[in-house]
Design a protein around this motif. Structure first.
Motif, mmCIF file in Angstrom:
data_model
loop_
_atom_site.group_PDB
_atom_site.id
_atom_site.type_symbol
_atom_site.label_atom_id
_atom_site.label_comp_id
_atom_site.label_asym_id
_atom_site.label_seq_id
_atom_site.Cartn_x
_atom_site.Cartn_y
_atom_site.Cartn_z
ATOM 1 N N GLY A 258 0.800 -1.278 0.127
ATOM 2 C CA GLY A 258 0.182 0.048 -0.162
ATOM 3 C C GLY A 258 0.765 1.293 -0.020
ATOM 4 N N PHE A 259 1.896 1.117 0.924
ATOM 5 C CA PHE A 259 2.806 2.284 0.938
ATOM 6 C C PHE A 259 2.158 3.683 1.342
ATOM 7 N N GLN A 512 4.212 -6.362 6.029
ATOM 8 C CA GLN A 512 4.951 -5.852 7.140
ATOM 9 C C GLN A 512 5.384 -6.955 7.958
ATOM 10 N N HIS A 514 3.284 -8.749 10.198
ATOM 11 C CA HIS A 514 2.735 -8.287 11.636
ATOM 12 C C HIS A 514 2.382 -9.744 12.194
ATOM 13 N N THR A 517 5.544 -10.845 13.882
ATOM 14 C CA THR A 517 6.194 -9.887 14.965
ATOM 15 C C THR A 517 5.329 -10.231 16.138
ATOM 16 N N ARG A 553 3.425 2.586 12.741
ATOM 17 C CA ARG A 553 3.026 2.652 13.896
ATOM 18 C C ARG A 553 2.836 1.425 14.561
ATOM 19 N N SER A 554 2.800 0.350 13.581
ATOM 20 C CA SER A 554 2.085 -0.892 14.289
ATOM 21 C C SER A 554 3.213 -1.509 15.384
ATOM 22 N N ALA A 555 4.358 -1.589 15.104
ATOM 23 C CA ALA A 555 5.156 -2.251 16.170
ATOM 24 C C ALA A 555 5.146 -1.250 17.481
ATOM 25 N N VAL A 670 16.414 1.343 15.398
ATOM 26 C CA VAL A 670 14.901 1.308 15.340
ATOM 27 C C VAL A 670 14.543 0.944 17.040
ATOM 28 N N PRO A 672 15.140 -1.815 19.933
ATOM 29 C CA PRO A 672 15.283 -3.103 20.045
ATOM 30 C C PRO A 672 14.526 -3.904 18.800
ATOM 31 N N ILE A 674 12.172 -6.397 17.085
ATOM 32 C CA ILE A 674 11.366 -7.766 17.589
ATOM 33 C C ILE A 674 11.959 -8.527 16.653
ATOM 34 N N ASN A 675 12.047 -8.460 15.358
ATOM 35 C CA ASN A 675 12.523 -9.529 14.221
ATOM 36 C C ASN A 675 13.656 -8.923 13.241
ATOM 37 N N GLN A 682 12.639 -4.429 5.949
ATOM 38 C CA GLN A 682 11.903 -3.048 5.596
ATOM 39 C C GLN A 682 13.001 -2.009 5.178
ATOM 40 N N VAL A 745 10.347 1.014 11.760
ATOM 41 C CA VAL A 745 11.136 0.814 10.824
ATOM 42 C C VAL A 745 10.742 0.799 9.242
ATOM 43 N N GLY A 746 9.420 1.077 9.279
ATOM 44 C CA GLY A 746 8.951 0.828 8.018
ATOM 45 C C GLY A 746 9.354 1.675 7.059
HETATM 46 N N1 MCN Z 1 9.803 -4.213 13.508
HETATM 47 C C1 MCN Z 1 10.554 -4.995 14.187
HETATM 48 N N2 MCN Z 1 11.378 -4.327 15.456
HETATM 49 C C2 MCN Z 1 11.123 -2.826 15.530
HETATM 50 C C3 MCN Z 1 10.267 -1.984 14.445
HETATM 51 C C4 MCN Z 1 9.307 -2.717 13.799
HETATM 52 O O1 MCN Z 1 10.802 -6.017 14.199
HETATM 53 N N3 MCN Z 1 11.956 -2.229 16.447
HETATM 54 C C5 MCN Z 1 8.826 -5.058 12.703
HETATM 55 C C6 MCN Z 1 7.313 -4.774 13.118
HETATM 56 O O2 MCN Z 1 6.955 -5.620 14.222
HETATM 57 C C7 MCN Z 1 6.652 -4.947 11.546
HETATM 58 C C8 MCN Z 1 7.510 -4.247 10.678
HETATM 59 O O3 MCN Z 1 8.978 -4.345 11.299
HETATM 60 O O4 MCN Z 1 6.347 -6.210 11.400
HETATM 61 C C9 MCN Z 1 7.089 -2.910 10.264
HETATM 62 O O5 MCN Z 1 7.142 -2.149 11.706
HETATM 63 P P1 MCN Z 1 6.724 -0.576 11.872
HETATM 64 O O6 MCN Z 1 7.858 0.039 11.535
HETATM 65 O O7 MCN Z 1 5.728 -0.533 13.091
HETATM 66 O O8 MCN Z 1 5.573 0.037 10.461
HETATM 67 P P2 MCN Z 1 4.092 -0.738 10.326
HETATM 68 O O9 MCN Z 1 3.982 -2.126 10.452
HETATM 69 O O10 MCN Z 1 3.396 0.304 10.906
HETATM 70 O O11 MCN Z 1 4.304 -0.563 8.690
HETATM 71 C C10 MCN Z 1 3.857 0.696 8.058
HETATM 72 C C11 MCN Z 1 4.917 1.269 7.331
HETATM 73 C C12 MCN Z 1 4.873 2.116 6.276
HETATM 74 S S1 MCN Z 1 4.343 3.633 6.977
HETATM 75 C C13 MCN Z 1 4.892 1.915 4.775
HETATM 76 S S2 MCN Z 1 4.317 3.207 3.888
HETATM 77 C C14 MCN Z 1 5.067 0.560 4.647
HETATM 78 C C15 MCN Z 1 6.006 -0.087 5.341
HETATM 79 O O12 MCN Z 1 5.374 -0.031 6.497
HETATM 80 N N4 MCN Z 1 4.335 0.140 3.569
HETATM 81 C C16 MCN Z 1 4.902 -1.155 3.208
HETATM 82 N N5 MCN Z 1 6.663 -1.259 4.604
HETATM 83 C C17 MCN Z 1 6.034 -1.789 3.867
HETATM 84 N N6 MCN Z 1 6.275 -3.187 3.347
HETATM 85 C C18 MCN Z 1 5.367 -3.737 2.542
HETATM 86 N N7 MCN Z 1 5.864 -4.914 2.279
HETATM 87 N N8 MCN Z 1 4.600 -3.231 1.678
HETATM 88 C C19 MCN Z 1 4.041 -1.992 2.117
HETATM 89 O O13 MCN Z 1 2.974 -1.170 1.461
#
Ligand code: MCN
Length: 812
Positions: A258-259, A512, A514, A517, A553-555, A670, A672, A674-675, A682, A745-746
């Motif tokens: 979606g991005f 991502q 989820h 993680t 925001r998800s993590a 980012v 700690p 999680i994975n 990402q 980290v996304g």
């Molecule tokens: N994570 C982790 N350790 C951390 C932080 C995050 O292991 N310290 C893991 C999370 O648990 C999650 C993943 O990394 O499985 C991404 O986490 P997070 O940074 O919280 O981002 P979101 O899950 O909220 O994803 C949104 C972000 C955004 S804003 C865009 S745009 C985006 C992105 O993620 N779009 C994506 N990554 C994408 N990846 C895919 N494959 N497709 C998209 O459309």
């Protein structure tokens, strides 16, 4: 190379957080088992096609649908006149003082961008629906359009909305103008850049799609949707089509990326829903790629002047930024927040800057609306900051790494309050810079750069020390910044009587990982095996509430909601264990899924045994409800602020303008992880998008508002061969603001990469006196810059033999 994954049965139960366990999502995705919206078939399903404006700006004088209606298999053809519900797509949710216009589901008397929906046809199959749309005759009176945001502010520019006196959608300021002016007055050195952060088109693998199934008897609407935020879509759609929220059931099947572009509610999904109510059949709509290019919210599109002031020693005194943001024909739902509260508060970057002032004017144009796209505001901000920092270092004749180091906020100064309304949670910037410098072998590279220049070869090293605000959005902070809504998250942890767990979260992953993680988070909190945990997202019937996935925001927010609920489960279970073990709850230790009486290890119960007691309810504490399930609405205290340093190393051929990557290193913090495998993935994906912006992508409109880059033949999406091989590493600075200490980290790679690449290319071209080239840095753009440069031969010839562009009339 890269992080090695492990299988789930290899997880060390003591270290489930931090395990690079394989993504559990992948087998279904790579074997074709996963179900996407367009895979869905329903009995009696019909198909919708949309007639879209071919003009950027026109009056609609009449629409003739009679030929379309006569086609066999057509169930209905509709225009704005048929719409009997409010039918207005919500706009401009964030910020007060917006000039906000109606955005109709179908255009009424005027179209304001190419691709705007004018009419729809519903038919038994997709091809007939398209044929019907092709038979609709629209009588347009074509009007002048305005597509460039600065031109649109000109008094003579055609108005996008006749009800407003000009094309200014908002005029936003942040920081202290007076203090910033003083900083510039007292400066020993200044640097300035005029830059364009070009418009981008989102390119998720799966186009947007909807299957709407209205049940006339019950009044329920089942809606399968390519959405990043099912609950928000439900809420917004309810008002558009006048169906109560609880009667709308939104589910996101597998979503192919979606991005950000699948976060807003668009006219198309609302139309599919409304059409299903008209024809009383399920209605499917799937965008073609070209249709997506004309309708998916587009991205970036800033024109900016940035200035930086330094003292004699190269310490930064102030930064001044003026931006005109193109927001397109309508203020799409999140659009006002992107160039404002997600942009200006990041202008301090990683640096201690005493005074900052930023002004952003949002300008309506006859182009597709701009909204969320990976990074949304933060890549635009960091591009300005890191270009300015690089130019500033050059201005004061310092190495760019040393200039950064000298001006970094020091690790002892956190929490750090910036002059632009945010307080950074935690940070330690030097180790990430140092590690990145070490990974590229910086000192040796600089020497090699010198040697190569002697041979007429141009190596460039580009640094990007970025910061990000993510974890959208603490209600308190969001509203302080002027947003009209906070973005908490909901998490439910249900331990089933047999001891297995289902956890529900209001985020909605679409690539991502989820389900992987989140299971790690819950396993860690409960001490239940990872494989015993099921994760549910993306369904308004199953998950009580939610705000979705965007803004990384998800993590930090969703994961924290789940961790909080799991902790509540443990606290309830502790009381049951204490009751059963005849001890005080305070004397019950919990570790590795086992409750034990402190000092009496033989008196213990597993969490599964306690769960059984919670449901049998034959001997639980007086007054306690049976069962073991907890809910949280987690509202973070602050954003989280990940950071890092990326370095691109390129060689530029000034004769052809070609750019070759020699190396790309990314050191991200980012908190700690999680994975670590998911984090690495990402970062890779994010960097690919950032490199895409730096070198290849760019949407172009002509002056009539026609999108010239309306297909992948004209809009370059980078392929694997265009993306540099990259080395990644991390530092770990936990956030104090959430129970997991994690930061998002996304979006990190997308925020970091563009300026790393542009800084590298302009570093390579220093001998030509080239300080800036606007993205995308196509071979043509680079070649053109070299050709126009004041130093025609890159300075590697003997001085007396070299010609300057001035001497050659600017050509060589
Ligand atoms: N994570 C982790 N350790 C951390 C932080 C995050 O292991 N310290 C893991 C999370 O648990 C999650 C993943 O990394 O499985 C991404 O986490 P997070 O940074 O919280 O981002 P979101 O899950 O909220 O994803 C949104 C972000 C955004 S804003 C865009 S745009 C985006 C992105 O993620 N779009 C994506 N990554 C994408 N990846 C895919 N494959 N497709 C998209 O459309």
């Amino acid at each position: 190379m890269g992080v090695e994954t492990i299988e789930s049965d290899e997880i060390d139960a003591e270290a489930v957080l931090g395990s690079a366990v394989e993504r559990r999502e992948d087998p279904a995705l790579i074997t074709g088992e996963a179900e996407y919206t367009d895979d869905i078939q329903r009995p009696g399903m019909t198909h919708m096609a949309v007639l879209r404006s071919q003009y950027g700006h026109a009056e609609i004088e009449g629409i003739d649908t009679s030929a379309a209606e006569e086609i066999d298999g057509v169930l209905g053809v509709y225009t704005a006149d048929d719409i009997d519900v409010p039918g207005k797509i919500p706009t401009g949710w964030q910020l007060t003082d917006l000039k906000n216009s109606d955005r109709p589901m179908l255009a009424t008397d005027r179209v304001r961008h190419v691709g705007e929906a004018i009419a729809v046809a519903v038919a038994e199959d997709r091809y007939t629906a398209q044929d019907a749309v092709d038979q609709i005759d629209v009588d347009y009176d074509r009007l002048d359009a305005t597509t460039d945001q600065t031109d649109a502010l000109d008094g003579d520019a055609p108005l996008v909305h006749e009800s407003f006196e000009d094309n200014v959608a908002f005029d936003f300021e942040l920081g202290d103008a007076e203090a910033t002016d003083d900083a510039f007055e007292n400066a020993a050195h200044t640097a300035e850049v005029d830059l364009t952060n070009q418009r981008l088109l989102p390119n998720a693998m799966e186009p947007r799609a909807a299957v709407a199934d209205y049940k006339p008897n019950s009044g329920d609407l089942e809606l399968d949707l390519t959405t990043q935020n099912p609950h928000l879509h439900r809420l917004l759609l309810s008002g558009v089509i006048d169906v109560p929220e609880q009667k709308i059931h939104v589910r996101a099947p597998e979503v192919g990326g979606g991005f950000g572009s699948k976060a807003p509610l668009y006219p198309d999904e609302a139309l599919a829903s409304w059409c299903s109510m008209q024809v009383e059949h399920p209605v499917k709509w799937t965008a073609s790629r070209s249709e997506g290019y004309l309708t998916d919210a587009q991205a970036r599109d800033h024109q900016t002047t940035g200035e930086i002031a330094m003292d004699e020693d190269g310490s930064i005194l102030g930064v001044r930024v003026n931006t005109v943001a193109n927001i397109g024909a309508y203020l799409s739902i999140f659009a006002a927040a992107i160039p404002t509260v997600l942009y200006a508060p990041l202008l301090s970057g990683q640096y201690e800057i005493p005074a900052i002032h930023c002004n952003v004017v949002g300008s309506f144009t006859h182009t597709v609306p701009v909204d969320l796209y990976r990074g949304a505001g933060r890549p635009e901000a960091l591009f300005v900051v890191e270009r300015l920092i690089t130019l500033a270092a050059r201005e004061v004749d310092m190495d760019p790494a040393e200039f950064r180091r000298q001006n970094f906020i020091s690790s002892g100064d956190f929490p750090y309050e910036t002059p632009v309304a945010v307080t950074y949670d935690s940070g330690d910037y030097e180790p990430a810079l140092d590690r990145a410098l070490e990974m590229v072998g910086y000192d040796d590279l600089r020497e090699r750069q010198e040697e190569l220049r002697e041979e007429g070869r141009y190596l460039g090293i580009g640094l990007s020390s970025y910061i990000e605000a993510c974890g959208l959005a603490p209600s308190k902070m969001a509203t302080q910044l002027g947003a009209q809504a906070g973005l908490w998250e909901n998490g439910v942890v249900r331990v089933h009587p047999g001891g297995k767990v289902t956890a529900f979260c209001g985020t909605s992953g679409h690539g991502q990982g989820h389900r992987t993680t989140y299971a790690q988070i819950v396993a860690d909190e409960l001490g239940v095996p990872y494989d015993d945990i099921e994760i549910v997202e993306s369904d308004t019937d199953e998950v009580p509430e939610g705000r979705g996935t965007y803004g990384s925001r998800s993590a930090s927010v969703g994961g924290s909601a789940l961790a909080t609920s799991a902790q509540k489960v443990v606290e309830k279970a502790r009381k049951i264990a204490a009751h059963q073990l005849e001890a005080d709850p305070e004397d019950i230790d919990f570790e590795g899924g086992e409750f034990g009486v402190a000092g009496a290890p033989e008196r213990s119960m597993t969490i599964q045994e306690v769960t059984q007691e919670a449901y049998l309810a034959r001997d639980i504490p007086d007054g306690m409800e049976p069962g073991l399930e907890e809910t949280s609405f987690y509202d973070p205290e602050n954003f989280v602020f990940p950071f890092g340093t990326h370095i691109a190393v390129v060689e530029v051929d000034p004769e052809s303008g070609e750019i070759d990557f020699e190396n790309y290193v990314a050191v991200d913090d980012v908190g700690p992880q999680i994975n670590p495998k998911i984090v690495e993935g990402q970062v890779h994906g994010g960097v690919a998008q950032g490199v895409g912006q730096a070198l290849y992508e760019g949407a172009e409109y002509d002056s009539n508002g026609s999108l010239l880059t309306g297909s992948m033949q004209d809009y370059t999406v980078p392929k694997a061969e265009h993306v540099p091989a990259m080395e990644t590493d991390n530092t770990v600075t936990p956030s104090p603001h959430n129970p997991l200490g994690v930061k998002g980290v996304g979006e990190a790679g997308t925020i970091a990469a563009p300026q790393a690449v542009v800084n590298a290319v302009t570093d390579a071209l220093q001998p030509f006196g080239i300080d800036h080239i606007d993205m995308p840095l196509s071979s043509e753009a680079v070649w053109g810059a070299v050709n126009d440069s004041a130093v025609a031969d890159g300075g590697h010839e003997d001085d007396d033999e070299s010609e300057t562009a001035d001497e050659t009339g600017g050509e060589n």
